[in-house]
Design a protein around this motif. Structure first.
Motif, PDB file in Angstrom:
ATOM      1  N   GLU A 279     -20.146  12.744 -36.551  1.00 25.56           N
ATOM      2  CA  GLU A 279     -20.194  13.075 -35.134  1.00 25.56           C
ATOM      3  C   GLU A 279     -19.350  12.127 -34.276  1.00 25.56           C
ATOM      4  OE1 GLU A 279     -22.675  11.531 -36.717  1.00 25.56           O
ATOM      5  OE2 GLU A 279     -23.975  10.376 -35.370  1.00 25.56           O
ATOM      6  N   ALA A 280     -18.933  11.007 -34.853  1.00 29.63           N
ATOM      7  CA  ALA A 280     -18.253   9.999 -34.039  1.00 29.63           C
ATOM      8  C   ALA A 280     -16.757  10.266 -33.979  1.00 29.63           C
ATOM      9  CB  ALA A 280     -18.517   8.607 -34.602  1.00 29.63           C
ATOM     10  N   GLN A 281     -16.254  10.427 -32.756  1.00 31.11           N
ATOM     11  CA  GLN A 281     -14.842  10.770 -32.605  1.00 31.11           C
ATOM     12  C   GLN A 281     -13.938   9.566 -32.415  1.00 31.11           C
ATOM     13  OE1 GLN A 281     -14.443  13.661 -29.381  1.00 31.11           O
ATOM     14  NE2 GLN A 281     -16.554  14.264 -29.772  1.00 31.11           N
ATOM     15  N   ILE A 282     -14.483   8.462 -31.948  1.00 28.93           N
ATOM     16  CA  ILE A 282     -13.611   7.317 -31.690  1.00 28.93           C
ATOM     17  C   ILE A 282     -14.087   6.123 -32.513  1.00 28.93           C
ATOM     18  CG2 ILE A 282     -12.939   8.062 -29.368  1.00 28.93           C
ATOM     19  CD1 ILE A 282     -14.891   5.944 -28.283  1.00 28.93           C
ATOM     20  N   VAL A 283     -13.169   5.195 -32.700  1.00 24.80           N
ATOM     21  CA  VAL A 283     -13.397   4.137 -33.682  1.00 24.80           C
ATOM     22  C   VAL A 283     -14.587   3.248 -33.312  1.00 24.80           C
ATOM     23  CG1 VAL A 283     -11.695   2.551 -32.666  1.00 24.80           C
ATOM     24  CG2 VAL A 283     -12.228   2.403 -35.103  1.00 24.80           C
ATOM     25  N   SER A 284     -14.761   2.937 -32.024  1.00 21.58           N
ATOM     26  CA  SER A 284     -15.876   2.052 -31.675  1.00 21.58           C
ATOM     27  C   SER A 284     -17.212   2.718 -31.976  1.00 21.58           C
ATOM     28  CB  SER A 284     -15.806   1.659 -30.192  1.00 21.58           C
ATOM     29  OG  SER A 284     -15.892   2.802 -29.365  1.00 21.58           O
ATOM     30  N   HIS A 285     -17.302   4.000 -31.728  1.00 25.55           N
ATOM     31  CA  HIS A 285     -18.543   4.718 -32.009  1.00 25.55           C
ATOM     32  C   HIS A 285     -18.806   4.712 -33.519  1.00 25.55           C
ATOM     33  CE1 HIS A 285     -21.079   8.648 -31.368  1.00 25.55           C
ATOM     34  NE2 HIS A 285     -21.814   7.602 -31.650  1.00 25.55           N
ATOM     35  N   ARG A 286     -17.756   5.028 -34.287  1.00 29.05           N
ATOM     36  CA  ARG A 286     -17.896   5.014 -35.753  1.00 29.05           C
ATOM     37  C   ARG A 286     -18.339   3.653 -36.252  1.00 29.05           C
ATOM     38  NH1 ARG A 286     -13.179   8.304 -35.802  1.00 29.05           N
ATOM     39  NH2 ARG A 286     -11.786   6.522 -36.101  1.00 29.05           N
ATOM     40  N   LEU A 287     -17.678   2.617 -35.755  1.00 27.07           N
ATOM     41  CA  LEU A 287     -17.980   1.269 -36.259  1.00 27.07           C
ATOM     42  C   LEU A 287     -19.358   0.788 -35.813  1.00 27.07           C
ATOM     43  CD1 LEU A 287     -14.480  -0.459 -35.975  1.00 27.07           C
ATOM     44  CD2 LEU A 287     -15.726   0.155 -38.069  1.00 27.07           C
ATOM     45  N   MET A 288     -19.769   1.154 -34.630  1.00 22.24           N
ATOM     46  CA  MET A 288     -21.108   0.740 -34.193  1.00 22.24           C
ATOM     47  C   MET A 288     -22.188   1.424 -35.031  1.00 22.24           C
ATOM     48  SD  MET A 288     -20.744   0.339 -30.032  1.00 22.24           S
ATOM     49  CE  MET A 288     -22.330  -0.497 -29.807  1.00 22.24           C
TER      50      MET A 288
ATOM     51  N   ILE B 138     -14.771  -3.518 -26.238  1.00 21.42           N
ATOM     52  CA  ILE B 138     -14.333  -4.682 -27.028  1.00 21.42           C
ATOM     53  C   ILE B 138     -13.941  -4.233 -28.436  1.00 21.42           C
ATOM     54  CG2 ILE B 138     -15.104  -6.849 -28.088  1.00 21.42           C
ATOM     55  CD1 ILE B 138     -16.884  -7.247 -25.533  1.00 21.42           C
ATOM     56  N   ILE B 139     -14.730  -3.354 -29.021  1.00 20.72           N
ATOM     57  CA  ILE B 139     -14.410  -2.891 -30.380  1.00 20.72           C
ATOM     58  C   ILE B 139     -13.123  -2.056 -30.373  1.00 20.72           C
ATOM     59  CG2 ILE B 139     -15.191  -1.487 -32.328  1.00 20.72           C
ATOM     60  CD1 ILE B 139     -18.066  -2.282 -31.573  1.00 20.72           C
ATOM     61  N   GLU B 140     -12.961  -1.219 -29.359  1.00 23.85           N
ATOM     62  CA  GLU B 140     -11.711  -0.447 -29.295  1.00 23.85           C
ATOM     63  C   GLU B 140     -10.505  -1.391 -29.261  1.00 23.85           C
ATOM     64  OE1 GLU B 140     -11.161   2.819 -29.490  1.00 23.85           O
ATOM     65  OE2 GLU B 140     -13.269   3.389 -29.546  1.00 23.85           O
ATOM     66  N   ALA B 141     -10.677  -2.508 -28.569  1.00 19.55           N
ATOM     67  CA  ALA B 141      -9.562  -3.441 -28.408  1.00 19.55           C
ATOM     68  C   ALA B 141      -9.454  -4.418 -29.574  1.00 19.55           C
ATOM     69  CB  ALA B 141      -9.722  -4.222 -27.101  1.00 19.55           C
ATOM     70  N   SER B 142     -10.475  -4.491 -30.421  1.00 20.45           N
ATOM     71  CA  SER B 142     -10.475  -5.547 -31.440  1.00 20.45           C
ATOM     72  C   SER B 142     -11.160  -5.087 -32.736  1.00 20.45           C
ATOM     73  CB  SER B 142     -11.181  -6.786 -30.855  1.00 20.45           C
ATOM     74  OG  SER B 142     -11.124  -7.865 -31.758  1.00 20.45           O
TER      75      SER B 142
ATOM     76  N   PRO C 286     -22.272  14.022 -22.978  1.00 19.68           N
ATOM     77  CA  PRO C 286     -22.196  12.611 -23.369  1.00 19.68           C
ATOM     78  C   PRO C 286     -21.416  12.491 -24.672  1.00 19.68           C
ATOM     79  CG  PRO C 286     -24.484  13.409 -23.341  1.00 19.68           C
ATOM     80  CD  PRO C 286     -23.627  14.572 -23.081  1.00 19.68           C
ATOM     81  N   ARG C 287     -20.621  11.454 -24.805  1.00 19.57           N
ATOM     82  CA  ARG C 287     -19.856  11.310 -26.060  1.00 19.57           C
ATOM     83  C   ARG C 287     -19.312   9.893 -26.165  1.00 19.57           C
ATOM     84  NH1 ARG C 287     -14.480  14.087 -23.687  1.00 19.57           N
ATOM     85  NH2 ARG C 287     -15.229  13.801 -21.575  1.00 19.57           N
ATOM     86  N   PHE C 288     -18.627   9.649 -27.257  1.00 20.10           N
ATOM     87  CA  PHE C 288     -18.012   8.348 -27.517  1.00 20.10           C
ATOM     88  C   PHE C 288     -19.057   7.240 -27.579  1.00 20.10           C
ATOM     89  CE2 PHE C 288     -14.193  10.151 -24.942  1.00 20.10           C
ATOM     90  CZ  PHE C 288     -13.834  10.948 -26.017  1.00 20.10           C
ATOM     91  N   GLY C 289     -20.234   7.572 -28.068  1.00 23.86           N
ATOM     92  CA  GLY C 289     -21.259   6.536 -28.262  1.00 23.86           C
ATOM     93  C   GLY C 289     -21.647   5.890 -26.948  1.00 23.86           C
ATOM     94  N   VAL C 290     -21.685   4.567 -26.942  1.00 25.55           N
ATOM     95  CA  VAL C 290     -22.120   3.863 -25.738  1.00 25.55           C
ATOM     96  C   VAL C 290     -21.063   3.862 -24.640  1.00 25.55           C
ATOM     97  CG1 VAL C 290     -23.648   2.378 -27.077  1.00 25.55           C
ATOM     98  CG2 VAL C 290     -21.316   1.597 -26.559  1.00 25.55           C
ATOM     99  N   MET C 291     -19.879   4.381 -24.947  1.00 28.28           N
ATOM    100  CA  MET C 291     -18.823   4.387 -23.937  1.00 28.28           C
ATOM    101  C   MET C 291     -19.104   5.409 -22.844  1.00 28.28           C
ATOM    102  SD  MET C 291     -16.093   2.427 -24.718  1.00 28.28           S
ATOM    103  CE  MET C 291     -14.542   3.319 -24.671  1.00 28.28           C
TER     104      MET C 291
END
Lengths: 447, 447
Positions: A17-26, A329-333, A145-150
């Motif tokens: 379900e996670a479309q962006i990297v920060s959501h996936r990684l979290m 922060i995760i998107e950037a790092s 709602p999407r992109f996790g906590v973003m």
């Protein structure tokens, strides 16, 4: 913390379900769990980072002289009827009826309530300037709602409100917020660029958004590349010094930098030489507003000035998206192996990997390292599980601790452990004592 | 903090709506403001105490090996349908529909959600024991909210949940919580007596409530007077030591102590000699429960045991009423002039009263004292307003700082300041340096 006693439910598979990297990684790093659309539990690792960010925000706001309080999550609808926003806010406002059929709402922001607090307790210009802030959960009923906590629905925000006698004083508050935000983001290892923006439903004349450049950003941004060279750094600042704060604002906002809402292609071309024109995507992590008497007039938030006249106060509101910052922060790092936490916000300062759990010398060395790090005020995570080294490394990489100390029987024979940087991947062999000293030195600015 | 720059809206008059002393004093001391029935803003002074209490709870829970996370305030109704409590909970549950007409609720407690987290991520007995907790805002739609934060609707609670393989392990978790609660309350300057209680809507077999004796308590309690002599004190405790934790439970619960729900007059008379029988009123500030498989069975929270069998886990839940504790502490510790904060939770460690603001020597001495206290890690409140001494003393008494340092030109000529205990009213003249050292010593156990 010993990993064997912690609750770190890392996932082997990438959640679909996670479309962006920060959501996936979290999700993969066991930081969050979705409980309903846009509503998350913060699992222990996620909660730790959330608290570190919250702590930085508290420290920097208080350094700027802003005073913390805490308003409730639920608000009476009547306050919002006074300002005229109850009807205007639309479906993003979560409206609630209690058992007595009274109208409540889950606060999406707090201009009305803080104005109510102010008008009830302050009546003289002598009590100004005043800036009050809180860090509290908010709710915006996003349609998708999407992109996790973003882009969650229940989210943690710092919102601060200044009350000033004059426009000039309010602009000083605005500048003070800009400075404190620059400091806060840098402590989190982020570069967040102030950009001229639209004010949106809060209303306001002067407003800047703070954007972190990242491919997954929701906004298109246009800026002069010189801006990315600016750093606030560790310069001293006197938050009472009007000229000093204004100079920082000018330094950080005089070059062209706008979101697509306010972008003006002609001005961009006129002001910025072609080789410095950049367009990119950005994640909004904060916003500062000056909105004058928009709330103080209809709600009667006035003070008596030095001539004995009753005048409405000048206000602004200033927000930092605390929970969203984890995503930013995760998107950037990050890299292909996982998160790379900046030192200022990492959940644990260092990971200790025992290559041979059960080996007397390795166990003893790890225990002693663990105690030594704690004695320095550091917060280590000791992977004491009986697992293959590869699995331990993969977990440490995934959860993104900036430093790893690897302890194994072979190194111990030579009196060394291995200290590895998550960011560069570089390793160095050194004595356990030297590793502890090195980490204490690295983290000194963050403790 | 300098009072001239703080936001401390003390009230001269006693608000008529407040029926009990803690509510009156919290309003008068500018700690809270009611925003709707049973919904409060925590003004700066109140927020500071709330944070100190929260910090003690965090520290003691983590010392006991319990792991913090954070669940959201809003929950999906479906989870509660699984446990059967959605219908059962009644009108105290605040039910909400979002824009898509999905049923949400404002969590009054978190058994369902934590069980959901557990079942999603844990499947082996090897991951047990596990105790997770959070400190989060809850909502109970009381029909008649009253007594300020003592019986509010939106309130802050620490709720923790243990997951164990066996009844015996779960009872160790129960005992561990009892010990950690005793420590927590004592650090807050409170004596909270564990009493056998009824389980209420959460359900459960073994349960103790912790009660603070106070005239305004909502419960009638009956106890053996020997209980009030018990102190946990600073004894060392190994939270992994089953026998040690059980011994503490036995020490603190073997004597008769019950709330009116479970009181048994015949047993009271049989067990307690007449001269030690006491009845009084008590304020509930915490409760521990063992409820076995009440949630794990219907919700499928199982683990595979060492025989390869899938078994439901044994659970308990354990709560501390964080926001309510402010009221309880004030009920237990005040006099006719205001609050008397215990050192462990005081919002500021000491007040500095400048008897002659504007006098060069007095101002300089106060500034130097202020810096010296901060350099020791203390958090002073400096009353730097141009006010009469009497008004300054009254404010300090009202807000209840345990120690006051009074600085005036006359004392300074003799090289002394005055250190006054809020509790005893006793004053002592000593040098400013000695006053700083004395306070550092007094607060050493609390920093």
């Amino acid at each position: 913390m010993r990993l064997s006693r912690y609750f770190l439910p890392v996932l082997k598979e990438t959640p679909s379900e996670a479309q962006i990297v920060s959501h996936r990684l979290m999700l993969r790093a066991g930081m969050i769990r979705q409980q309903a659309a846009g509503i998350y539990s913060w699992l222990p690792l996620g909660f730790k980072v959330l608290r570190r960010i919250e702590q930085i925000v508290h420290e920097e706001q208080q350094r700027a002289g802003h005073i913390p309080l805490l308003m409730p999550t639920l608000q009476p609808a009547d306050l919002w009827r006074e300002s005229g926003r109850y009807e205007a806010y639309g479906e993003e406002m979560l409206r609630i009826k209690d058992r007595h059929k009274r109208d409540l709402l889950y606060g999406p922001t707090n201009e009305e309530m803080i104005t109510d607090i102010f008008r009830s307790h302050v009546s003289s210009y002598k009590d100004l300037p005043l800036t009050l802030y809180h860090i509290q959960w908010k709710f915006r009923d996003e349609i998708r709602p999407r992109f996790g906590v973003m882009r969650g629905r229940e989210f943690l925000m710092k919102d601060g409100y200044n009350f000033d006698l004059t426009y000039e004083d309010a602009m000083h508050a605005y500048n003070r917020h800009l400075v404190s935000y620059l400091r806060s983001y840098e402590r989190m290892g982020l570069q967040a660029i102030p950009m001229r923006a639209e004010s949106g439903p809060i209303g306001g004349d002067d407003t800047h958004e703070f954007l972190v450049l990242a491919e997954t950003g929701e906004s298109e941004v246009f800026y002069d590349s010189e801006i990315t060279d600016l750093r606030f750094g560790d310069r001293a600042i006197d938050y009472d010094d009007v000229a000093q704060c204004r100079a920082v604002l000018e330094e950080f906002t005089s070059r062209y930098a706008r979101t697509d809402d306010t972008h003006d292609a002609a001005a961009f071309e006129a002001q910025v030489p072609e080789e410095r024109r950049r367009s990119a995507r950005g994640i909004e992590v904060g916003q500062i507003f000056y909105f004058g008497t928009k709330y103080s007039e209809p709600m009667g938030a006035t003070v008596v000035n030095d001539k004995g006249e009753r005048v409405p106060v000048h206000m602004g509101s200033h927000g930092i998206g605390v929970s969203r910052l984890l995503g930013a922060i995760i998107e950037a790092s990050h890299d292909e192996n996982g998160i790379i936490w900046p030192e200022g916000v990492t959940p644990f300062h260092a990971g200790i990997v025992n290559l041979k759990q059960g080996d007397g010398a390795a166990d003893a060395a790890c225990e002693s390292l663990y105690s030594a790090l704690k004695a320095k005020g550091l917060d280590p995570l000791y992977d004491d599980r009986e697992e293959r080294a590869g699995a331990k490394f993969a977990t440490m990489d995934l959860i993104g601790l900036p430093w790893r100390i690897t302890v194994g029987p072979r190194g111990l024979k030579n009196g060394v452990v291995e200290l590895t940087s998550r960011r560069t991947g570089e390793s160095e062999e050194l004595s356990a004592d030297a590793a502890v000293d090195r980490l204490a030195q690295i983290y000194a600015p963050h403790l």
